[in-house]
Every structure is written in C-alpha cells, then in structure tokens.
Motif scaffolding. Structure first.
Motif, short mmCIF file in Angstrom:
data_model
loop_
_atom_site.label_atom_id
_atom_site.label_comp_id
_atom_site.label_asym_id
_atom_site.label_seq_id
_atom_site.Cartn_x
_atom_site.Cartn_y
_atom_site.Cartn_z
N ALA A 50 0.82 -1.21 0.00
CA ALA A 50 0.00 0.00 0.00
C ALA A 50 0.85 1.26 0.00
CB ALA A 50 -0.94 -0.01 1.21
N GLU A 51 1.70 1.37 -1.00
CA GLU A 51 2.53 2.57 -1.12
C GLU A 51 2.85 2.80 -2.59
OE1 GLU A 51 6.97 0.96 -0.27
OE2 GLU A 51 5.61 0.98 1.44
N CYS A 52 3.12 4.05 -2.90
CA CYS A 52 3.45 4.42 -4.27
C CYS A 52 4.96 4.31 -4.46
CB CYS A 52 3.02 5.86 -4.56
SG CYS A 52 1.26 6.18 -4.36
N PRO A 53 5.44 3.52 -5.40
CA PRO A 53 6.88 3.49 -5.65
C PRO A 53 7.27 4.67 -6.53
CG PRO A 53 5.77 1.97 -7.09
CD PRO A 53 4.73 2.57 -6.22
N PRO A 54 8.45 5.22 -6.44
CA PRO A 54 9.40 4.92 -5.38
C PRO A 54 9.33 5.98 -4.28
CG PRO A 54 10.52 6.00 -7.18
CD PRO A 54 9.05 5.94 -7.56
N GLY A 55 9.29 5.61 -3.04
CA GLY A 55 9.49 6.52 -1.92
C GLY A 55 8.34 7.44 -1.57
N VAL A 56 7.13 7.16 -2.06
CA VAL A 56 6.01 8.00 -1.68
C VAL A 56 5.42 7.45 -0.40
CG1 VAL A 56 3.75 8.87 -2.43
CG2 VAL A 56 5.59 8.55 -4.08
N GLU A 57 4.81 8.31 0.39
CA GLU A 57 4.34 7.93 1.72
C GLU A 57 3.47 6.67 1.69
OE1 GLU A 57 1.50 9.77 5.26
OE2 GLU A 57 2.31 11.06 3.70
N ALA A 58 3.77 5.73 2.57
CA ALA A 58 3.01 4.47 2.67
C ALA A 58 1.57 4.76 3.05
CB ALA A 58 3.67 3.55 3.68
N GLY A 59 0.67 3.91 2.58
CA GLY A 59 -0.74 4.04 2.91
C GLY A 59 -1.56 4.73 1.85
N ASP A 60 -0.91 5.38 0.87
CA ASP A 60 -1.63 6.11 -0.16
C ASP A 60 -2.57 5.21 -0.96
OD1 ASP A 60 1.00 8.46 -1.09
OD2 ASP A 60 -0.39 8.43 0.58
N LEU A 61 -2.21 3.95 -1.12
CA LEU A 61 -2.96 3.07 -1.99
C LEU A 61 -3.85 2.08 -1.25
CD1 LEU A 61 -0.19 2.34 -4.64
CD2 LEU A 61 -2.03 4.01 -4.74
N ARG A 62 -3.93 2.21 0.05
CA ARG A 62 -4.78 1.30 0.81
C ARG A 62 -6.25 1.55 0.47
NH1 ARG A 62 -2.67 -1.39 4.64
NH2 ARG A 62 -1.05 0.18 4.92
N ASP A 63 -7.00 0.48 0.17
CA ASP A 63 -8.42 0.60 -0.18
C ASP A 63 -8.64 1.58 -1.32
OD1 ASP A 63 -9.13 -1.19 1.88
OD2 ASP A 63 -9.05 0.44 3.34
N PHE A 64 -7.80 1.50 -2.35
CA PHE A 64 -7.89 2.45 -3.45
C PHE A 64 -9.15 2.21 -4.28
CE2 PHE A 64 -7.29 3.69 -7.84
CZ PHE A 64 -6.85 5.00 -7.71
N GLY A 65 -9.85 3.29 -4.60
CA GLY A 65 -11.01 3.20 -5.48
C GLY A 65 -11.66 4.56 -5.64
N PHE A 66 -12.46 4.69 -6.70
CA PHE A 66 -13.20 5.93 -6.91
C PHE A 66 -14.38 5.69 -7.84
CE2 PHE A 66 -9.79 5.94 -10.13
CZ PHE A 66 -10.49 6.15 -11.30
N ASP A 67 -15.41 6.51 -7.66
CA ASP A 67 -16.52 6.57 -8.60
C ASP A 67 -16.13 7.50 -9.73
OD1 ASP A 67 -18.34 4.89 -7.21
OD2 ASP A 67 -18.78 6.54 -5.83
#
Length: 199
Positions: free
Chosen positions: A32-49
């Motif tokens: 759940a993080e954006c590579p490389p080196g972006v803050e962890a958690g950004d991609l947890r439960d990712f989704g959008f309408d």
C-alpha cells in the motif's frame, strides 16, 4: 513485429462534457505505497466513482477511459483500455451493423495480451502517485455486456453505447512480480469528439 503502445493511450488529453453514465474503479495493491518513496498508505483501499467516462479513436483503435475527474487525463486517476477494432473484426468478434461495430455475440470478452485482437489495460495514478503513475495489466480481460461503436470515428458519440468491465493483474517495468489487481466497471454513452490523428 507490430509496435505496441501500452502507455500511449494515457497520453491523450481528455477535457470535454460531463459523463453520460456510471463507472467505478477499484484496486488492491499488494503493497500500500506508491513506488518509489512515496508515503506508505496512499494506496490502501484504493477506489473511486467515475466523474468522467469517455472514448477516443485514432485509426482503428478504440480507447475507453474511466476517470475520477473531468480534467486532462494527466491530472487525474483513471483506468483505460486500448482495443484494436480491426483486430477484433478479423477475429470475427466484431461485425458491421450499418454504420456501427457490434459484437458477434454478447458478452464480448477481449483478453489482455499482445495479439491484435487482444486488449491493453492501464491503471494511471497521476493524482495519487504522481512520481510513478502507470501500471500495465499483464493479464486480465475487457468484457463488454453492451457495445455499439461507430465504424467512422468522426461520428463518435452518435448513437454509441458501452457497458462492461475491465480487469487485470498489474505490474510495471521494473517490478519483479505483479503489484496489484484492479477492476473498472462502466456503462455510458460516449460523448461526441473529433477523430484524432496520431503519429
């Protein structure tokens, strides 16, 4: 050998009228993080309408985009599919019905792959992971439950409709193994837009 452009459709600027329909994108990242080196958690439960759904056409290629916002595609998160209409017609999966392409049978399943009759799917995270936004599907499919597309791309948006879903296991160039799975659903009438010419 035919040159494939898995990221090419992500470079099309999309700014037009409001979406006519519904769409949703969801992804499950194994980290759940954006590579490389972006803050962890950004991609947890990712989704959008989807705030905007559209198609684009160049030559015999159809691009289906499900975007979070109605802005330039390089400024939003989105999931898109690149479909070679000529390849599907040669594989007898699409037929001509007057001025339209329609599936020979429904649902129409287009697997992800390198063949001309296969699809390319891309999850673009230009808003969420600006430093590393593109994730290509290495397997998966685009499934159309409804498809009515103009043969002449100049008439895009006139009597057209697309409904279905795209899904895939995602990776990127330097990834040793898949990094996510993603699915997008869509049901909309494409907005009118001119045929674009790309080199």
């Amino acid at each position: 050998m035919r040159r494939l452009l898995p990221l090419g459709f992500a470079l099309v600027a999309l700014v037009a009228c409001d979406a006519n329909g519904l769409g949703r994108v969801d992804a499950r990242f194994f980290r759940a993080e954006c590579p490389p080196g972006v803050e962890a958690g950004d991609l947890r439960d990712f989704g959008f309408d989807a705030g905007y759904l559209s198609t684009d056409r160049f030559r015999n290629v159809l691009i289906v985009n499900v975007q979070e916002f109605n802005v330039d595609i390089l400024e939003t998160d989105s999931m898109g599919a690149r479909i070679d209409l000529e390849g599907l017609e040669r594989a007898n999966l699409l037929v001509r019905d007057g001025a339209f392409f329609v599936p020979a049978a429904l649902p129409l399943r287009v697997p992800v792959g390198d063949d001309r009759s296969e699809a390319q799917v891309l999850l673009s995270l230009y808003r969420t992971c600006e430093r590393f936004p593109g994730y290509s599907a290495v397997s998966g499919a685009v499934i159309f439950d409804a498809m009515r597309i103009r043969i002449d791309g100049e008439d895009t948006g006139d009597g057209e409709r697309l409904a279905g879903r795209m899904s895939g296991t995602l990776s990127y160039v330097d990834a040793p193994s898949p990094i996510a799975t993603a699915t997008a659903t869509f049901d909309f009438e494409p907005p009118s837009r001119p045929l674009r010419e790309f080199e």
